[in-house]
Structures are given as structure tokens and as C-alpha cells.
Design a protein around this motif. Structure first.
Motif, short mmCIF file in Angstrom:
data_model
loop_
_atom_site.label_atom_id
_atom_site.label_comp_id
_atom_site.label_asym_id
_atom_site.label_seq_id
_atom_site.Cartn_x
_atom_site.Cartn_y
_atom_site.Cartn_z
N GLY A 255 4.15 -2.68 -46.86
CA GLY A 255 4.51 -2.11 -47.82
C GLY A 255 3.19 -1.50 -48.50
N GLU A 256 3.59 -0.54 -49.30
CA GLU A 256 2.19 -0.01 -50.27
C GLU A 256 2.18 0.27 -51.77
OE1 GLU A 256 -0.04 0.93 -48.30
OE2 GLU A 256 -0.10 1.17 -46.42
N ARG A 257 1.00 0.73 -52.27
CA ARG A 257 1.30 0.11 -54.01
C ARG A 257 2.56 1.27 -54.42
NH1 ARG A 257 -3.57 -0.76 -52.69
NH2 ARG A 257 -4.96 -2.70 -54.48
N HIS A 258 2.28 2.68 -53.55
CA HIS A 258 3.33 3.68 -54.06
C HIS A 258 4.64 3.53 -52.96
CE1 HIS A 258 1.96 4.58 -49.62
NE2 HIS A 258 2.64 5.83 -49.87
N ASP A 259 5.02 2.77 -52.64
CA ASP A 259 5.80 2.84 -51.63
C ASP A 259 6.16 1.05 -50.91
OD1 ASP A 259 8.23 2.92 -50.01
OD2 ASP A 259 7.36 3.74 -48.40
N LEU A 260 6.78 0.70 -52.55
CA LEU A 260 7.14 -1.01 -51.92
C LEU A 260 8.45 -1.64 -51.00
CD1 LEU A 260 6.46 -2.02 -55.70
CD2 LEU A 260 4.71 -2.35 -54.04
N ASP A 261 9.17 -0.60 -50.82
CA ASP A 261 10.54 -0.76 -50.09
C ASP A 261 9.86 -0.78 -48.62
OD1 ASP A 261 11.66 -1.56 -52.29
OD2 ASP A 261 12.53 0.41 -52.38
N SER A 262 8.67 -0.12 -48.68
CA SER A 262 7.54 0.44 -47.34
C SER A 262 8.10 -0.71 -45.68
CB SER A 262 6.89 0.93 -47.08
OG SER A 262 6.07 0.91 -45.54
N VAL A 263 8.18 -1.26 -44.80
CA VAL A 263 8.46 -2.05 -44.38
C VAL A 263 7.91 -1.98 -42.86
CG1 VAL A 263 10.86 -2.78 -45.27
CG2 VAL A 263 10.37 -1.63 -42.85
N PHE A 264 7.26 -2.70 -41.97
CA PHE A 264 6.53 -3.06 -40.24
C PHE A 264 8.06 -2.94 -39.12
CE2 PHE A 264 5.51 -5.03 -36.98
CZ PHE A 264 4.36 -4.38 -36.77
N THR A 265 7.95 -1.95 -38.48
CA THR A 265 8.72 -1.75 -37.46
C THR A 265 8.43 -1.64 -36.14
OG1 THR A 265 9.17 0.87 -38.26
CG2 THR A 265 10.11 -0.85 -39.63
N VAL A 266 9.48 -1.61 -34.82
CA VAL A 266 8.91 -1.25 -34.04
C VAL A 266 9.51 -0.63 -33.20
CG1 VAL A 266 7.73 -2.42 -31.58
CG2 VAL A 266 7.09 -3.16 -33.99
N ASN A 267 9.26 -0.01 -32.38
CA ASN A 267 10.95 0.86 -31.92
C ASN A 267 10.18 1.69 -30.01
OD1 ASN A 267 12.66 1.19 -34.47
ND2 ASN A 267 10.93 2.67 -35.27
N ILE A 268 11.07 0.49 -29.20
CA ILE A 268 10.47 0.78 -27.98
C ILE A 268 11.85 1.42 -27.15
CG2 ILE A 268 10.32 -0.34 -25.88
CD1 ILE A 268 8.95 -2.46 -27.38
N SER A 269 11.50 2.35 -26.93
CA SER A 269 13.19 3.66 -26.02
C SER A 269 13.48 3.36 -24.87
CB SER A 269 12.52 5.20 -26.37
OG SER A 269 11.47 5.48 -25.46
N GLY A 270 14.98 3.32 -24.56
CA GLY A 270 14.95 2.78 -23.72
C GLY A 270 14.20 3.06 -22.16
N GLY A 271 14.65 3.07 -20.94
CA GLY A 271 14.26 3.75 -19.64
C GLY A 271 14.00 2.82 -18.73
N LYS A 272 13.18 3.43 -17.87
CA LYS A 272 11.73 2.89 -17.18
C LYS A 272 10.99 2.09 -17.20
CE LYS A 272 13.21 6.71 -13.49
NZ LYS A 272 12.99 7.16 -12.58
N HIS A 273 10.82 1.68 -18.42
CA HIS A 273 9.36 2.03 -19.05
C HIS A 273 9.28 0.57 -19.70
CE1 HIS A 273 7.68 5.67 -18.65
NE2 HIS A 273 8.30 6.61 -19.26
N GLN A 274 8.88 -0.64 -19.32
CA GLN A 274 8.45 -1.75 -19.81
C GLN A 274 7.03 -1.84 -20.69
OE1 GLN A 274 9.29 -4.64 -17.11
NE2 GLN A 274 12.04 -4.42 -16.72
N PRO A 275 6.92 -1.84 -22.11
CA PRO A 275 5.87 -2.08 -22.70
C PRO A 275 4.91 -3.17 -22.53
CG PRO A 275 7.91 -1.89 -24.40
CD PRO A 275 8.13 -1.97 -22.86
N SER A 276 3.54 -3.03 -22.44
CA SER A 276 2.84 -4.41 -22.03
C SER A 276 2.45 -4.50 -23.49
CB SER A 276 1.61 -3.85 -21.19
OG SER A 276 0.63 -3.27 -22.01
N ILE A 277 1.99 -5.71 -23.61
CA ILE A 277 1.23 -6.57 -25.36
C ILE A 277 -0.34 -5.69 -25.44
CG2 ILE A 277 -0.14 -7.47 -24.09
CD1 ILE A 277 1.57 -8.56 -27.55
N PHE A 278 -0.32 -5.04 -24.35
CA PHE A 278 -1.81 -4.01 -24.42
C PHE A 278 -1.31 -2.80 -25.23
CE2 PHE A 278 -2.98 -6.97 -20.97
CZ PHE A 278 -3.71 -7.84 -21.76
N GLN A 279 -0.72 -2.30 -24.78
CA GLN A 279 -0.09 -1.09 -24.77
C GLN A 279 0.59 -0.98 -26.55
OE1 GLN A 279 2.89 -0.39 -21.64
NE2 GLN A 279 1.97 1.83 -21.66
#
Length: 334
Positions: free
Chosen positions: A207-231
């Protein structure tokens, strides 16, 4: 630290620097004084509050022999803030620089001179605040600080996730250092290309002091791409830096305005998370390109070589050294 000063000097009354008093809140560093009106209305026992004083004042002398190092009669200064001490060391030779510090958490700081700082509640943007710094030739100097709760702690959590996943799938124990070493070797293969744009990370795990409700998110769009751990780790590092810059609109505008006017901008990077990490350093260059994407002037693709963007990585910027320099060079007051 204030208790320790009292212990060394055997003081009956507790002194506190305006640095630490400001960190306690309900304090006006411009006067300087506690906000007694607010505190009394809340029936707070104001008689228990320590006495705020300027940060370069000697409050007493040691009263006893401590081990073989500290002897009786040595002057003791009031304890000062660790962020102010570290920033004093960083800004001593570069007062106009923007300081990006990344340790467990992260901060962006600028030195500013204004007649009176507004109360936090009066700021239109709550992601930054004015911290008291020092009195320089009867001019009050303040640090404009955007303090993020997310820095090296987020990277540590993510590396821990990778570590436990590898252990679960392969029964192989890799240390965090070994994982980082493997990531470092992938840097030449990682580019800020369109193929990376299908990964989006919001890195506010804590979170942040000014936004305690902020959360951690990861969004990966569909398609041909398969993200690597390095990306993914590359994207995380970029967004951690972008997040703290977004919290300081003043710094963003200063960088863009200087670039438009062909004026140099000095960016000092302190803290082991960025000063010793080539992935984070490369991520800062990517963030600079983003910031300057709407600026007129030099080619934004050459931020690393542009004389207008001077990025310096400071390996050692310790608060204890800064504290010593602060009291020595800021003058001595009894």
C-alpha cells in the motif's frame, strides 16, 4: 534515539529535534511548536511531550564511561532524522539534485526554500510532504519528500516467491543472491520492446501512506505472448521506480521543464537496491524515457548518453556519516 541521548547525558527533560518531532506528527516545524490547540482539544497529555529544538544543538555531555570508546564530558547533540542525515550527505555537493533513494522502502527528495510550509492536511496532493531540514543563514530549508512504502521489500518478497516456487517444483534450494545472479545475466536479452507491453504490474504490495487500500496486481494480456520470469521482474523493477516518481509531480515537471529548456538535471540514486543492481539502473533509464516522452528537445531514446540527464549512483550514503557532517558543517549551538 532521543531516549539514548537522555541516557548518555542523564537528562531530566527530554529534547527532540524538529526532524523527529515532525515525524511524530501534530507538529509545526515553521514555528517550531507542537500543535497544542489540536492536541489539547483531543485531551492529549501535552505535558509529556519533549521539547523541540533545532537539529544542530548540543543538549549535554556524557556523564559516564561507556566501554572504552566514550568518555565522560563529550558533547552530545540532539538526535536528528535519519532521512535528513542521509540527504545532507547526498545533497552536500549537489543541492539542486533530485535524490532517488531505494532501500527497504523508497523516497524521492528535493531541497526547497519556502517561507512557510503548509500543513499536510492542506496539501492538494497527499503523496508528498515537506520535511524540516536545516536553518541555512537564517533561511529555513525543507526537503520535499515523496515517501513510498514499496522498494526493496517488494523485490525481496518477489524473489522469495521465485525461491519457494523453485523449491516446490524441483526441490532445489537457490539463495536470493543466486537468483539475482541468474537474472543479471539476462539483462542483454531484455529490451523495452512492444513485446513487453502486454505485462502490467502495480507494485504497491504494501500500500501507500496516502492510499492504504492500494494493492499489488499483475495483468497479462492474452494472445501469442508467453511472458518469461525475466520480463516480469524487469517490468516490476520499472514500475517500482515509476511509482515513486508518480508520487512527486514536482520532480516530474522539473525534469521535463529542464529538458525543454536544455538545462541539465542531476539525479542522485542512493541505496543498495538501486546502486548495486543493474536491472534497477536500466529500469531508471526506461522511466526517464517515459517522463520525457512529451518533452521537446534531444532524442528521448538517448537518455543514457544525453548530457541533460546526469544520473549518478552513490554506493555509500550512510545516515551516520551524514549525521556527523550535518552537526559539524551546520554550525554548533549550545
Amino acid at each position: 534515539m532521543d531516549w539514548f541521548v537522555c541516557l548518555l547525558c542523564r537528562l531530566d527533560l527530554v529534547p527532540i529535534s524538529i526532524h523527529n518531532a515532525h515525524a511524530w506528527a501534530y507538529f509545526d516545524p515553521f514555528i517550531p511548536s507542537w500543535n497544542f490547540d489540536i492536541l489539547k482539544q483531543a485531551e492529549f497529555p501535552v505535558h509529556l511531550l519533549p521539547k523541540p529544538i533545532q537539529p544542530n544543538i548540543i543538549v549535554g555531555q556524557t556523564k559516564f564511561q561507556w566501554h572504552s570508546i566514550i568518555k565522560p564530558g563529550i558533547p552530545v547533540y540532539v538526535a536528528i532524522g535519519d532521512l535528513q542525515a542521509m540527504m545532507y550527505l547526498a545533497l552536500k555537493d549537489n543541492p539542486d539534485a533530485i535524490v532517488l533513494n531505494m532501500g527497504t522502502s523508497a523516497q524521492i527528495c528535493q531541497l526547497t526554500n519556502i517561507d512557510q510550509i503548509p500543513r499536510k492536511s492542506q496539501l492538494t496532493i497527499q503523496s508528498y510532504d515537506y520535511y524540516p531540514f536545516r536553518n541555512n543563514n537564517n533561511n529555513n530549508e525543507y526537503l520535499l519528500v515523496a515517501p513510498s512504502l514499496n522498494g526493496g521489500n517488494v523485490l525481496q518478497s518477489f524473489i522469495g516467491f521465485i525461491q519457494s516456487t523453485i523449491k516446490c517444483l524441483t526441490n532445489i534450494d537457490l539463495t536470493p543472491a543466486e537468483i539475482w545472479e541468474k537474472l543479471f545475466h539476462q539483462i542483454p536479452a531484455m529490451t523495452d520492446s512492444k513485446s513487453d507491453q502486454f505485462i502490467s504490474i502495480k507494485p504497491t504490495l504494501f500500500g501507500e501512506r496516502h492510499d492504504l487500500d492500494s494493492v499489488f496486481t499483475v495483468n497479462i494480456s492474452g494472445g501469442k505472448h508467453q511472458p518469461s520470469i525475466f520480463q516480469i521482474i524487469n517490468c516490476l523493477c520499472v514500475e517500482l521506480i515509476q511509482n515513486v516518481f508518480n508520487m512527486m509531480p514536482n520532480a516530474l515537471e522539473m525534469i521535463r521543464e529542464n529538458f525543454r529548456k536544455k538545462l541539465p538535471t542531476k539525479i542522485l540514486c542512493t541505496g543498495s537496491v538501486i546502486s548495486n543492481n543493474p536491472i534497477m539502473q536500466r529500469s531508471l533509464s526506461i522511466v526517464m524515457k517515459r517522463i520525457l516522452s512529451n518533452a521537446n528537445g534531444d532524442d528521448q531514446n538517448n537518455v543514457e548518453t544525453s548530457p541533460l540527464i546526469d544520473i549518478e549512483y552513490v554506493d555509500k550514503c550512510d545516515a551516520d556519516v551524514g549525521c556527523a557532517l550535518f552537526v559539524v558543517l551546520s554550525g554548533t549551538t549550545e
